[in-house]
Design an enzyme around this catalytic site. Structure first.
Site, mmCIF file in Angstrom:
data_model
loop_
_atom_site.group_PDB
_atom_site.id
_atom_site.type_symbol
_atom_site.label_atom_id
_atom_site.label_comp_id
_atom_site.label_asym_id
_atom_site.label_seq_id
_atom_site.Cartn_x
_atom_site.Cartn_y
_atom_site.Cartn_z
ATOM 1 N N LYS A 55 -29.158 -38.629 -8.233
ATOM 2 C CA LYS A 55 -28.507 -38.033 -9.402
ATOM 3 C C LYS A 55 -26.984 -38.020 -9.279
ATOM 4 O O LYS A 55 -26.281 -37.887 -10.279
ATOM 5 C CB LYS A 55 -29.024 -36.614 -9.637
ATOM 6 C CG LYS A 55 -28.731 -35.620 -8.538
ATOM 7 C CD LYS A 55 -29.363 -34.260 -8.843
ATOM 8 C CE LYS A 55 -29.127 -33.264 -7.725
ATOM 9 N NZ LYS A 55 -27.713 -32.953 -7.502
ATOM 10 N N ASP A 56 -26.459 -38.175 -8.038
ATOM 11 C CA ASP A 56 -25.011 -38.185 -7.825
ATOM 12 C C ASP A 56 -24.411 -39.585 -7.898
ATOM 13 O O ASP A 56 -23.180 -39.731 -7.834
ATOM 14 C CB ASP A 56 -24.663 -37.586 -6.455
ATOM 15 C CG ASP A 56 -24.980 -36.093 -6.370
ATOM 16 O OD1 ASP A 56 -25.034 -35.446 -7.434
ATOM 17 O OD2 ASP A 56 -25.178 -35.596 -5.248
ATOM 18 N N ARG A 89 -25.742 -30.088 -18.318
ATOM 19 C CA ARG A 89 -27.097 -30.380 -18.792
ATOM 20 C C ARG A 89 -27.951 -29.119 -18.796
ATOM 21 O O ARG A 89 -28.677 -28.843 -19.761
ATOM 22 C CB ARG A 89 -27.744 -31.440 -17.882
ATOM 23 C CG ARG A 89 -29.226 -31.661 -18.155
ATOM 24 C CD ARG A 89 -29.853 -32.541 -17.076
ATOM 25 N NE ARG A 89 -29.797 -31.939 -15.753
ATOM 26 C CZ ARG A 89 -30.663 -31.055 -15.286
ATOM 27 N NH1 ARG A 89 -31.669 -30.636 -16.046
ATOM 28 N NH2 ARG A 89 -30.548 -30.569 -14.073
ATOM 29 N N ARG A 90 -27.853 -28.336 -17.718
ATOM 30 C CA ARG A 90 -28.633 -27.096 -17.664
ATOM 31 C C ARG A 90 -28.092 -26.062 -18.650
ATOM 32 O O ARG A 90 -28.863 -25.328 -19.265
ATOM 33 C CB ARG A 90 -28.612 -26.537 -16.243
ATOM 34 C CG ARG A 90 -29.419 -27.371 -15.253
ATOM 35 C CD ARG A 90 -29.268 -26.865 -13.833
ATOM 36 N NE ARG A 90 -30.044 -27.671 -12.890
ATOM 37 C CZ ARG A 90 -29.648 -27.974 -11.672
ATOM 38 N NH1 ARG A 90 -28.480 -27.539 -11.218
ATOM 39 N NH2 ARG A 90 -30.404 -28.705 -10.866
ATOM 40 N N ARG A 93 -20.498 -23.311 -8.179
ATOM 41 C CA ARG A 93 -20.275 -24.489 -7.347
ATOM 42 C C ARG A 93 -20.552 -24.144 -5.890
ATOM 43 O O ARG A 93 -20.768 -23.001 -5.531
ATOM 44 C CB ARG A 93 -18.819 -24.972 -7.482
ATOM 45 C CG ARG A 93 -18.467 -25.659 -8.793
ATOM 46 C CD ARG A 93 -19.115 -27.023 -8.977
ATOM 47 N NE ARG A 93 -19.007 -27.873 -7.812
ATOM 48 C CZ ARG A 93 -17.925 -28.564 -7.473
ATOM 49 N NH1 ARG A 93 -16.843 -28.511 -8.223
ATOM 50 N NH2 ARG A 93 -17.923 -29.331 -6.405
ATOM 51 N N ARG A 129 -24.501 -21.252 -2.860
ATOM 52 C CA ARG A 129 -24.997 -20.791 -4.161
ATOM 53 C C ARG A 129 -26.009 -19.657 -3.988
ATOM 54 O O ARG A 129 -25.972 -18.667 -4.724
ATOM 55 C CB ARG A 129 -25.621 -21.959 -4.927
ATOM 56 C CG ARG A 129 -24.632 -23.059 -5.261
ATOM 57 C CD ARG A 129 -25.273 -24.161 -6.075
ATOM 58 N NE ARG A 129 -24.422 -25.348 -6.108
ATOM 59 C CZ ARG A 129 -24.555 -26.343 -6.962
ATOM 60 N NH1 ARG A 129 -25.511 -26.299 -7.864
ATOM 61 N NH2 ARG A 129 -23.755 -27.385 -6.921
ATOM 62 N N CYS A 178 -20.552 -36.507 -15.942
ATOM 63 C CA CYS A 178 -20.684 -35.050 -15.816
ATOM 64 C C CYS A 178 -20.184 -34.319 -17.049
ATOM 65 O O CYS A 178 -20.483 -33.149 -17.240
ATOM 66 C CB CYS A 178 -19.912 -34.558 -14.599
ATOM 67 S SG CYS A 178 -20.824 -34.736 -13.080
#
Length: 308
Positions: free
Chosen positions: A80-81, A128-129, A146, A152, A239
């Site tokens: 995904k990165d 997206r979230r 972040r 987190r 992003c």
């Protein structure tokens, strides 16, 4: 086979992923493997969202420099990165079997999103979230989060948030699956392209290594993620664009769900589409992704993309 040096970020999750690939290379290819830990710009910049400092490619560039200078021969990434189009001279040559691709709801007080009281504070680093959370619960407050996985979780445990949303795959890989209170259904919170999969990147001229690594590819995951990444590539995914794309196999059929939110007005309606097919090769998988992207355009995606 000569010694292989793997370039990896130094977060606990990235090192787990690199160690996982190291073990596969040793077991299946009989290779001698070492790790080269590196800190990327994406790891260093924690006071701003990725969309404002250059995107997820910040997690990849330093590793590609190590490949270019032959200090390493292989880079392991969370797929995904990985940008949809790699710089000239590099190639994504293998994608491993996908872990759980879902997003996880993590909270010390609440069991799921529905239990959160109005105005509860949810942390996530992903646009997206954000747009999908706003679609499900417009009454919630959502703020950036972040840092690596441990950071987190610590911010949540210190009371900074009522809940946070993380990738289930990372939690499970680090043995933190018990922190997951619930997982979002795949059609409720559609994952981003490549979520849960690992990608292996090498220099494009590393022919022998490419051939060896290709034997590690999981074909169903490869085709599914090719379809997902084609959606992002077609729409200019980055992003700064809240785009979701996830493909899953059901009885031999690849079902691709996509969603696009407005990057500056997350309260605006989500554009959603579903397409399906039976792609037997990479080209047909990508064609399925293009079909999904076109379905979003028909609904007005260009208006949303102008702001991204």
């Amino acid at each position: 086979m000569e010694k292989i040096v793997i370039a990896t970020r130094e977060s606990r999750l990235a090192l787990w992923q690199a160690e996982h690939v190291k073990a596969l290379l040793e077991q299946r290819l009989g290779a001698t493997v070492e790790l080269l830990g590196m800190t990327t710009r994406g790891d260093q910049i924690l006071d701003r969202t990725l969309s404002k400092v250059g995107g997820k490619g910040l997690f990849v560039k330093e590793l590609e420099t190590a490949l270019e200078e032959d200090r390493a021969q292989l880079a392991v990434h969370s797929l995904k990165d990985v940008p949809m189009d790699l710089p000239e001279g590099f190639a994504l040559v293998a994608i491993l079997e996908r872990e759980d691709p879902r997003d996880a709801f993590v909270s010390g007080k609440y069991a799921n999103l529905a239990e959160l009281p109005p105005g509860a504070l949810v942390g996530t680093s992903s646009l997206r979230r954000v747009v999908q959370l706003k679609n499900l619960r417009p009454d919630l407050r959502i703020e950036p989060l972040r840092g690596n996985l441990d950071t987190r979780l610590r911010k949540l445990d210190e009371g900074g948030y009522d809940a946070i949303v993380l990738a289930a795959a990372g939690l499970k890989r680090l043995g933190l699956g018990e922190r997951i209170r619930s997982c979002f259904a795949l059609d409720e919170m559609i994952p981003c392209a490549g979520q849960g999969a690992l990608g292996l990147e090498v220099r494009a001229d590393a022919t022998a290594l490419t051939q060896a690594l290709s034997t590690l590819t999981d074909a169903p995951t490869w085709l599914a993620t090719q379809a997902e990444r084609a959606v992002s590539r077609s729409l200019g995914g980055s992003c700064s664009m809240p785009l979701a794309a996830h493909a899953r196999w059901q009885d031999g059929v690849l079902v691709l769900d996509v969603a696009l939110g407005h990057p500056e007005q997350p309260e605006r309606p989500l554009l959603k589409a579903r397409v399906q097919g039976q792609p037997a090769d990479e080209g047909r998988a990508r064609a399925l992704g293009l079909q999904a992207a076109e379905a979003l355009r028909v609904q007005g995606a260009e208006d949303y993309l102008r702001c991204a």
